[in-house]
Write a protein that holds these residues in place. Structure first.
Motif, PDB file in Angstrom:
ATOM      1  N   ASP A 177       0.827  -1.204   0.000  1.00  0.00           N
ATOM      2  CA  ASP A 177       0.000   0.000   0.000  1.00  0.00           C
ATOM      3  C   ASP A 177       0.862   1.254   0.000  1.00  0.00           C
ATOM      4  N   ARG A 178       1.853   1.278   0.888  1.00  0.00           N
ATOM      5  CA  ARG A 178       2.707   2.460   0.965  1.00  0.00           C
ATOM      6  C   ARG A 178       3.548   2.617  -0.298  1.00  0.00           C
ATOM      7  N   PHE A 179       3.990   1.490  -0.852  1.00  0.00           N
ATOM      8  CA  PHE A 179       4.773   1.504  -2.090  1.00  0.00           C
ATOM      9  C   PHE A 179       3.975   2.173  -3.218  1.00  0.00           C
ATOM     10  N   VAL A 180       2.727   1.739  -3.366  1.00  0.00           N
ATOM     11  CA  VAL A 180       1.873   2.283  -4.423  1.00  0.00           C
ATOM     12  C   VAL A 180       1.624   3.773  -4.191  1.00  0.00           C
ATOM     13  N   SER A 181       1.346   4.128  -2.929  1.00  0.00           N
ATOM     14  CA  SER A 181       1.085   5.541  -2.617  1.00  0.00           C
ATOM     15  C   SER A 181       2.296   6.408  -2.953  1.00  0.00           C
ATOM     16  N   THR A 182       3.470   5.905  -2.622  1.00  0.00           N
ATOM     17  CA  THR A 182       4.692   6.665  -2.898  1.00  0.00           C
ATOM     18  C   THR A 182       4.861   6.886  -4.396  1.00  0.00           C
ATOM     19  N   LEU A 183       4.659   5.838  -5.177  1.00  0.00           N
ATOM     20  CA  LEU A 183       4.812   5.995  -6.632  1.00  0.00           C
ATOM     21  C   LEU A 183       3.795   6.991  -7.183  1.00  0.00           C
ATOM     22  N   LYS A 184       2.577   6.916  -6.667  1.00  0.00           N
ATOM     23  CA  LYS A 184       1.561   7.878  -7.126  1.00  0.00           C
ATOM     24  C   LYS A 184       1.994   9.306  -6.801  1.00  0.00           C
ATOM     25  N   ASP A 185       2.499   9.486  -5.585  1.00  0.00           N
ATOM     26  CA  ASP A 185       2.956  10.818  -5.181  1.00  0.00           C
ATOM     27  C   ASP A 185       4.094  11.313  -6.069  1.00  0.00           C
ATOM     28  N   GLU A 186       4.884  10.357  -6.562  1.00  0.00           N
ATOM     29  CA  GLU A 186       6.020  10.732  -7.414  1.00  0.00           C
ATOM     30  C   GLU A 186       5.610  10.935  -8.872  1.00  0.00           C
ATOM     31  N   GLY A 187       4.326  10.770  -9.165  1.00  0.00           N
ATOM     32  CA  GLY A 187       3.836  11.067 -10.506  1.00  0.00           C
ATOM     33  C   GLY A 187       3.777   9.881 -11.450  1.00  0.00           C
ATOM     34  N   TYR A 188       3.910   8.674 -10.936  1.00  0.00           N
ATOM     35  CA  TYR A 188       3.789   7.496 -11.800  1.00  0.00           C
ATOM     36  C   TYR A 188       2.319   7.219 -12.087  1.00  0.00           C
ATOM     37  N   SER A 189       2.062   6.710 -13.275  1.00  0.00           N
ATOM     38  CA  SER A 189       0.693   6.312 -13.599  1.00  0.00           C
ATOM     39  C   SER A 189       0.665   4.796 -13.829  1.00  0.00           C
ATOM     40  N   PHE A 190      -0.239   4.143 -13.136  1.00  0.00           N
ATOM     41  CA  PHE A 190      -0.298   2.680 -13.186  1.00  0.00           C
ATOM     42  C   PHE A 190      -1.114   2.237 -14.394  1.00  0.00           C
ATOM     43  N   ARG A 191      -0.526   1.347 -15.184  1.00  0.00           N
ATOM     44  CA  ARG A 191      -1.204   0.840 -16.378  1.00  0.00           C
ATOM     45  C   ARG A 191      -1.323  -0.668 -16.296  1.00  0.00           C
ATOM     46  N   GLN A 192      -2.397  -1.166 -16.849  1.00  0.00           N
ATOM     47  CA  GLN A 192      -2.553  -2.624 -16.914  1.00  0.00           C
ATOM     48  C   GLN A 192      -1.857  -3.198 -18.154  1.00  0.00           C
ATOM     49  N   GLU A 193      -1.797  -2.427 -19.228  1.00  0.00           N
ATOM     50  CA  GLU A 193      -1.170  -2.905 -20.463  1.00  0.00           C
ATOM     51  C   GLU A 193       0.271  -3.335 -20.187  1.00  0.00           C
ATOM     52  N   LEU A 194       0.708  -4.320 -20.949  1.00  0.00           N
ATOM     53  CA  LEU A 194       2.042  -4.872 -20.746  1.00  0.00           C
ATOM     54  C   LEU A 194       2.997  -4.231 -21.749  1.00  0.00           C
ATOM     55  N   PRO A 195       4.151  -3.734 -21.285  1.00  0.00           N
ATOM     56  CA  PRO A 195       5.063  -3.062 -22.220  1.00  0.00           C
ATOM     57  C   PRO A 195       5.545  -4.017 -23.314  1.00  0.00           C
ATOM     58  N   ALA A 196       5.545  -3.524 -24.551  1.00  0.00           N
ATOM     59  CA  ALA A 196       5.907  -4.362 -25.701  1.00  0.00           C
ATOM     60  C   ALA A 196       7.295  -4.965 -25.540  1.00  0.00           C
ATOM     61  N   SER A 197       8.195  -4.249 -24.883  1.00  0.00           N
ATOM     62  CA  SER A 197       9.575  -4.741 -24.767  1.00  0.00           C
ATOM     63  C   SER A 197       9.675  -6.013 -23.936  1.00  0.00           C
ATOM     64  N   THR A 198       8.630  -6.325 -23.155  1.00  0.00           N
ATOM     65  CA  THR A 198       8.681  -7.526 -22.302  1.00  0.00           C
ATOM     66  C   THR A 198       7.988  -8.722 -22.950  1.00  0.00           C
ATOM     67  N   ILE A 199       7.448  -8.527 -24.147  1.00  0.00           N
ATOM     68  CA  ILE A 199       6.699  -9.604 -24.797  1.00  0.00           C
ATOM     69  C   ILE A 199       7.590 -10.282 -25.836  1.00  0.00           C
ATOM     70  N   VAL A 200       7.791 -11.580 -25.692  1.00  0.00           N
ATOM     71  CA  VAL A 200       8.682 -12.298 -26.606  1.00  0.00           C
ATOM     72  C   VAL A 200       7.911 -13.142 -27.619  1.00  0.00           C
ATOM     73  N   ILE A 201       6.658 -13.417 -27.336  1.00  0.00           N
ATOM     74  CA  ILE A 201       5.760 -14.040 -28.317  1.00  0.00           C
ATOM     75  C   ILE A 201       4.414 -13.349 -28.143  1.00  0.00           C
ATOM     76  N   GLN A 202       3.867 -12.825 -29.241  1.00  0.00           N
ATOM     77  CA  GLN A 202       2.599 -12.088 -29.182  1.00  0.00           C
ATOM     78  C   GLN A 202       1.558 -12.863 -29.975  1.00  0.00           C
ATOM     79  N   ARG A 203       0.609 -13.448 -29.268  1.00  0.00           N
ATOM     80  CA  ARG A 203      -0.439 -14.248 -29.926  1.00  0.00           C
ATOM     81  C   ARG A 203       0.151 -15.209 -30.948  1.00  0.00           C
ATOM     82  N   GLY A 204       1.200 -15.889 -30.534  1.00  0.00           N
ATOM     83  CA  GLY A 204       1.816 -16.893 -31.397  1.00  0.00           C
ATOM     84  C   GLY A 204       2.922 -16.377 -32.289  1.00  0.00           C
ATOM     85  N   GLN A 205       3.099 -15.054 -32.371  1.00  0.00           N
ATOM     86  CA  GLN A 205       4.141 -14.481 -33.237  1.00  0.00           C
ATOM     87  C   GLN A 205       5.380 -14.125 -32.419  1.00  0.00           C
ATOM     88  N   PRO A 206       6.510 -14.765 -32.696  1.00  0.00           N
ATOM     89  CA  PRO A 206       7.729 -14.396 -31.975  1.00  0.00           C
ATOM     90  C   PRO A 206       8.117 -12.949 -32.241  1.00  0.00           C
TER      91      PRO A 206
END
Ligand SMILES: [Zn+2]
Length: 216
Positions: A177-206
């Motif tokens: 809880d405190r971790f999340v609050s701190t990041l919010k205070d620091e101006g981070y925005s939480f996203r559910q989408e997964l960054p493309a750089s971390t995806i090594v196979i996308q719907r079957g496509q390497p």
């Protein structure tokens, strides 16, 4: 007030579901109106299906994180093991699955190289999975007190961090809880989408990043 340095950050929770810790994590995320992905271990999922259902119902995505979480594919990667680790879990996830069939391999303490082997990559490709790695492992599993500071250091150095936390360690997650609050205070925005750089196979496509995680 305008954010001067808004940066995206995405959280993920691996190795659950856990009957007590996962609900606590869900409470914190709900309080902060944050959606994430839970990469579940099949043999824990079948014991705690109601917890995973709650996560899905609250808008989180459910991904596959192997059946047994016992051997990275670099150590054990024959076709029978690969199929059992991936398919048995996907069956258990059933209707809770994300449309992209999210899968995250077990790397072993955050290790990415060799988290997949060619057999596993081919299996994921053929069955049109999306294989999601990570770029921040602050070590909540070994440092229940210090992981938030480690995470903030790592996050500050990555354009779009995808952080791996674990909803199985109660002591560590009391600091969420405190971790999340701190990041919010620091101006981070939480996203559910997964960054493309971390995806090594996308719907079957390497993707180009696949080579970095493959073992022979
Ligand atoms: Zn794991």
């Amino acid at each position: 007030m305008p954010r001067t340095s808004e940066k995206p950050v995405t959280l993920s929770f691996d190795n659950g579901p856990h009957p007590e810790v996962t609900p606590l994590v869900l409470d914190v995320l709900a309080r902060h109106d944050i959606r994430t992905t839970f990469f579940v271990v099949g043999q824990k999922l079948v014991e705690n299906l109601d917890v995973a259902r709650r996560a899905r119902d609250e808008g989180h995505w459910i991904g596959n994180h192997t059946w047994s979480h016992s051997h990275p594919f670099r150590e054990k990667g024959d076709a029978a093991f690969v199929a059992s680790e991936i398919d048995r879990t996907q069956s258990a996830i059933g209707a809770l699955a994300h449309d992209d069939k999210l899968f995250r391999p077990y790397g072993g303490a955050g290790r990415r190289d060799g988290a997949l082997n060619s057999v596993a990559a081919e299996h994921l490709r053929k069955h049109r999975f999306t294989c999601v790695m990570w770029n921040s492992v602050p070590g909540d599993f070994r440092d229940a007190v210090g992981w938030p500071d480690t995470a903030r250091r790592q996050i500050s150095e990555i354009d779009w961090p995808l952080v791996v936390l674990h909803d199985i360690h109660g002591d560590a997650m009391t600091r969420l809880d405190r971790f999340v609050s701190t990041l919010k205070d620091e101006g981070y925005s939480f996203r559910q989408e997964l960054p493309a750089s971390t995806i090594v196979i996308q719907r079957g496509q390497p993707t180009e990043a696949l080579g970095g995680v493959l073992a022979n």
